[in-house]
Design a protein around this motif. Sequence first.
Motif, short mmCIF file in Angstrom:
data_model
loop_
_atom_site.label_atom_id
_atom_site.label_comp_id
_atom_site.label_asym_id
_atom_site.label_seq_id
_atom_site.Cartn_x
_atom_site.Cartn_y
_atom_site.Cartn_z
N LEU A 1 0.83 -1.20 0.00
CA LEU A 1 0.00 0.00 0.00
C LEU A 1 0.86 1.25 0.00
CD1 LEU A 1 -2.66 1.52 0.19
CD2 LEU A 1 -2.63 1.14 2.67
N THR A 2 1.90 1.28 0.83
CA THR A 2 2.80 2.44 0.88
C THR A 2 3.45 2.69 -0.48
OG1 THR A 2 3.26 2.07 3.23
CG2 THR A 2 4.85 3.39 2.00
N ASP A 3 3.92 1.62 -1.10
CA ASP A 3 4.59 1.76 -2.40
C ASP A 3 3.61 2.22 -3.47
OD1 ASP A 3 6.98 1.01 -1.28
OD2 ASP A 3 6.87 -1.08 -1.93
N ARG A 4 2.40 1.68 -3.46
CA ARG A 4 1.44 2.08 -4.49
C ARG A 4 0.99 3.52 -4.29
NH1 ARG A 4 -2.00 -3.65 -5.17
NH2 ARG A 4 -0.94 -4.26 -7.11
N LEU A 5 0.86 3.95 -3.04
CA LEU A 5 0.54 5.36 -2.80
C LEU A 5 1.64 6.25 -3.37
CD1 LEU A 5 -0.80 5.14 0.86
CD2 LEU A 5 -2.06 6.10 -1.08
N ARG A 6 2.90 5.85 -3.19
CA ARG A 6 4.02 6.67 -3.65
C ARG A 6 4.18 6.60 -5.17
NH1 ARG A 6 8.91 4.80 -4.66
NH2 ARG A 6 8.49 2.89 -3.44
N VAL A 7 4.07 5.41 -5.72
CA VAL A 7 4.36 5.22 -7.15
C VAL A 7 3.16 5.53 -8.03
CG1 VAL A 7 5.05 3.53 -8.89
CG2 VAL A 7 6.17 3.52 -6.65
N LEU A 8 1.99 5.02 -7.65
CA LEU A 8 0.79 5.13 -8.50
C LEU A 8 -0.13 6.27 -8.09
CD1 LEU A 8 -0.07 1.32 -8.76
CD2 LEU A 8 1.29 2.70 -10.36
N GLY A 9 -0.03 6.68 -6.84
CA GLY A 9 -0.89 7.75 -6.36
C GLY A 9 -2.07 7.20 -5.59
N PRO A 10 -2.73 8.05 -4.80
CA PRO A 10 -3.82 7.57 -3.91
C PRO A 10 -5.08 7.15 -4.63
CG PRO A 10 -3.62 9.96 -3.80
CD PRO A 10 -2.46 9.48 -4.61
N GLU A 11 -5.25 7.56 -5.90
CA GLU A 11 -6.51 7.27 -6.58
C GLU A 11 -6.39 6.19 -7.65
OE1 GLU A 11 -8.10 10.95 -7.98
OE2 GLU A 11 -8.66 11.62 -5.97
N HIS A 12 -5.21 5.59 -7.74
CA HIS A 12 -5.08 4.52 -8.73
C HIS A 12 -5.88 3.30 -8.27
CE1 HIS A 12 -3.27 1.49 -11.36
NE2 HIS A 12 -2.80 2.48 -12.09
N PRO A 13 -6.57 2.62 -9.19
CA PRO A 13 -7.37 1.45 -8.78
C PRO A 13 -6.58 0.42 -7.99
CG PRO A 13 -7.93 2.08 -11.03
CD PRO A 13 -6.77 2.94 -10.62
N GLU A 14 -5.32 0.22 -8.34
CA GLU A 14 -4.54 -0.78 -7.62
C GLU A 14 -4.21 -0.32 -6.20
OE1 GLU A 14 -1.21 -2.09 -9.94
OE2 GLU A 14 -2.46 -2.64 -11.65
N THR A 15 -4.10 0.99 -5.99
CA THR A 15 -3.92 1.51 -4.64
C THR A 15 -5.16 1.22 -3.80
OG1 THR A 15 -2.51 3.27 -5.54
CG2 THR A 15 -3.34 3.55 -3.29
N LEU A 16 -6.31 1.39 -4.40
CA LEU A 16 -7.56 1.10 -3.69
C LEU A 16 -7.64 -0.38 -3.34
CD1 LEU A 16 -10.07 3.22 -5.83
CD2 LEU A 16 -8.55 3.97 -3.98
N VAL A 17 -7.20 -1.23 -4.26
CA VAL A 17 -7.21 -2.68 -3.99
C VAL A 17 -6.28 -2.99 -2.82
CG1 VAL A 17 -6.51 -4.91 -4.93
CG2 VAL A 17 -7.90 -3.36 -6.31
N SER A 18 -5.09 -2.35 -2.80
CA SER A 18 -4.14 -2.61 -1.70
C SER A 18 -4.74 -2.24 -0.35
CB SER A 18 -2.85 -1.81 -1.92
OG SER A 18 -1.88 -2.57 -2.59
N ARG A 19 -5.48 -1.14 -0.29
CA ARG A 19 -6.07 -0.74 0.98
C ARG A 19 -7.11 -1.79 1.42
NH1 ARG A 19 -6.85 4.20 -0.10
NH2 ARG A 19 -5.09 5.03 1.10
N ALA A 20 -7.88 -2.29 0.47
CA ALA A 20 -8.87 -3.32 0.80
C ALA A 20 -8.20 -4.61 1.26
CB ALA A 20 -9.76 -3.59 -0.41
N HIS A 21 -7.07 -4.98 0.61
CA HIS A 21 -6.36 -6.19 1.00
C HIS A 21 -5.78 -6.06 2.40
CE1 HIS A 21 -5.61 -7.82 -3.35
NE2 HIS A 21 -6.87 -7.95 -2.94
N LEU A 22 -5.24 -4.89 2.72
CA LEU A 22 -4.72 -4.68 4.07
C LEU A 22 -5.85 -4.77 5.09
CD1 LEU A 22 -2.47 -3.97 6.05
CD2 LEU A 22 -2.82 -1.54 5.48
N ALA A 23 -6.98 -4.21 4.75
CA ALA A 23 -8.14 -4.31 5.64
C ALA A 23 -8.52 -5.76 5.86
CB ALA A 23 -9.32 -3.53 5.04
N GLY A 24 -8.48 -6.55 4.77
CA GLY A 24 -8.83 -7.97 4.88
C GLY A 24 -7.85 -8.72 5.77
#
Length: 936
Positions: A777-800
């Motif tokens: 999640l940290t890397d995707r926030l930095r590399v892809l940005g907070p609104e990239h679909p894969e960043t959103l997926v990472s946040r959901a996976h961490l929640a899971g």
Amino acid sequence: MKWPYRKQVEQTQAPEPVQPAAGADAGGDRSIAIAGDNYGIAQTGDHATAVTLPPEALRPAAEVDAPPGLDNLHNRPYHFVGRTHELDRLDAALATPGGAVVQAVHGLGGIGKSALAAHWAATRAHGCAPVRWINADSEAAVQQGLADLATALQPALAHALPVEKLAERALQWLATHTGWLLVLDNVNDPADIASLTQGPATGRLLITSRLSTTWSHATTVVRLDVLSPEEALDLLTRITTAAGPRNLDGAAELCAELGHLPLAIEQAAAYLVENQLTTPTPRAYLDLLAQYPADMYREGAVGTAPERTIARVWRLTLDRITTLHPLAGDLLRTLAWYAPDRIPLMLLDDFAPAPARNKAIGLLTAYSVITPDPDTGSLTIHRLVQALARTPDPDDPHRTADAIDQARDRATTYLGTVLPADEGDPATWPTWRALLPHADSLADHTVEDTDTAATSVILNRAGLFLIDQGLPARAIRHLERALASGERTLGPDHPNTLASKNNVASAYWSAGDLGRALPLLEQALTTRMRVLGPNHVDTLTARSNLAAAYRSAGDLSRAIPLHEQTLTERMELLGSDHQDTLASQNHLAGAYESAGDLTRAISLHEQTLTARMRVLGPDHPETLASQNNLAGAYESAGDLDRAIPLYEQALVDSERVLGPDHPGTLTKRSNLAVAHGSAGDLDQAIPLHERTLTERLRVLGPDHPETLISRNNLAYAYGSAGDLAQAIRLYEQNLTERLRVLGPDHPDTLTSRSNLAYAYGSVGDLDRAIPLHEQALTDRLRVLGPEHPETLVSRAHLAGAHESAGDLDRAIPLYERALADSERVLGPDHPDTLVSRIQLGYAYESAGDLDRAIPLYERALADSERVLGPDHPDTLASRANLADAYESAGDLARAIPLHERALGDSERVLGPDHPLTVLIRGDLAAHDGEGQSKQS
């Protein structure tokens, strides 16, 4: 008592020839042969000097014994390491039956031929005596060496006979004695030693020569190559540390830079010994070599003969070669710009007419400067020979600046001429792969200021090939230089320059660096609109590329309008049937699919396929691509009954049209495997994934991104089949490979980290899963940005993962943010948004908050039925999850009918053995709600 002699005695006519006694042999007209009564006065020709000699000096050669101390190897200082195999081969020649043994050691100047000969002669048990060393680089030198032997045998002859008669006397002695060894060093012409090789077979000759092709008469021929890296380092270490310990930082790198050539290593080591203050380490010598190559190649140690430096050794060789054929020097300077190994002969097709070219190649081969490989039709040349031949030196007529510049431009032109027409056509890949090292070498050894238009074309096309091969990091270096050269030579607005800018952006894009790709694509579009106008075909291409990049970045709000605009303008400018127009339809359909608008995506994919079938024909590669893309849209819509047959048809057609090994065919096989997995048919999915991985490894190589995708897909299939140990092993391997090949910030690397974390979570290893999800999640926030679909997926996976650990206080806020972001970024009807709603509902249910869980499940089901259709797998899962929630709330009146419907629909749509069907069946059987497992 002194023997009298007469000096400068003139003869008015030649004396009668004296017939030699039996056993003596004079080598030619008026040769001297000493035997019997002929002693006391020796006369050696017309107007010759008459010399009175002591009787012992006039004995027949056969009666002269070798005196003590006749060996002269002590005059041959040398450094020696390794060469065990070569020494053994020389030893083995002793077992050869017959008389004389002729051994020839050949190789490049500076390769260590003389050192090998000296070491063998001085240290091996060859049993030869006496052992004499003769410099044999010319006929005169050979004659002098034989004369020295004669005077060493009989010193009194030194002033009695001229050199040529002394040489004949030595030949007489050799012919009448056995067991001797002559080392004939540095033979340039076999004719110079013919008197020895064609004479009586009574001793042994050890020949060293750069010539490689003229020793058929030798019983043993040893081709000497460079030292091994370990031997080269040993040689450098021995010399530099002879007087005490030394800082050897950079020693291995220096040996490699010098191509493990013994003479070059000795030269460098001697310089290091003498310059310990100014050049304290091998790394410092490397720096000097990079800055002042011409000076360093010709600098030997104090007391070193100038001809023993690398520059001088090879200059003497080239002097002889170019005297025989001037084009050989031009050929060597041309070859200097390519990679040292496997230089294809086709690069030299335009060098000269075949006879002249072949003669030049033959000469360089004969003198061991190059080595031909008949099996590959290529040449090999030592890298240090190349470095020297590329380095201007005003003191060397073979290395003038003009000659080297001409050779560089010639090498560039030849390479540009033979590049295959289409870098994307797999049929051309073997040729591209053979030529790519030479394009790399040309780039490495030239500077931007010398680039020509041909250089820019080579670098640009090599870069495009590297992108196609999944090597964007290497491509970027070539493409950036091609762009810089184009801007310098053609100007920033030239069409070729704009194309180069697009290609650099494509390389960044392929490398996952959209932060640098997007500004370049935006600049390219702006410039083309200004220079070419808004409706030029190249402007439309630039707009299409920018739209596709926005889609990759997850910015569908900008991607879709650009794709729509490009499609409209291409239809107006080019017509609805033009290939570019159909490509725009395909791109727009893909963007709709990414946005979750499957109705429009499917419709547009169907239109594109129909049009391509009509315009291009059923077997055109773009038609096959449309088949594949439409099948993918059906799969996204959950319509596997239409997706799988279409994937199968696309694969059959691709195998027939493109061949079973074509990358497009492998992609279609991979997609079919994924579809079988989505249908729960892992018995078909896993073998297809395994076959695809095997074939991509063979065709594309282990580092190609598509090979890594195959490994990821196979891991997922194993995980779906319950073989989590195998899945984790593959995920771990893939993450390691992607880190190495693509780098830590590439989107595919981030995906691998996320997938591995998910697999760890699946086996309950949350101690590894949660930190890895957090890093993803940290890397995707930095590399892809907070609104990239894969960043959103990472946040959901961490929640899971937190949810699995029972930490709902952390899980629920993450799920809530993931849902809010998904609704805002992707829209309320996007499939990922529907999944986020279900995940949050399940977390509420796990927390016992059914009042919030059930409305979310109800909305998720309604939205799924409306957006995805009543039979989509996600809709079936939503129906099952809502039934579970009703059951948890004790509302069996609603739960059981909903479970029954969910089970009936799943059996009908997915089949009775699909994992979702099995899960729903278990839920229906568990009326008390225990043991339930939600599918989200």
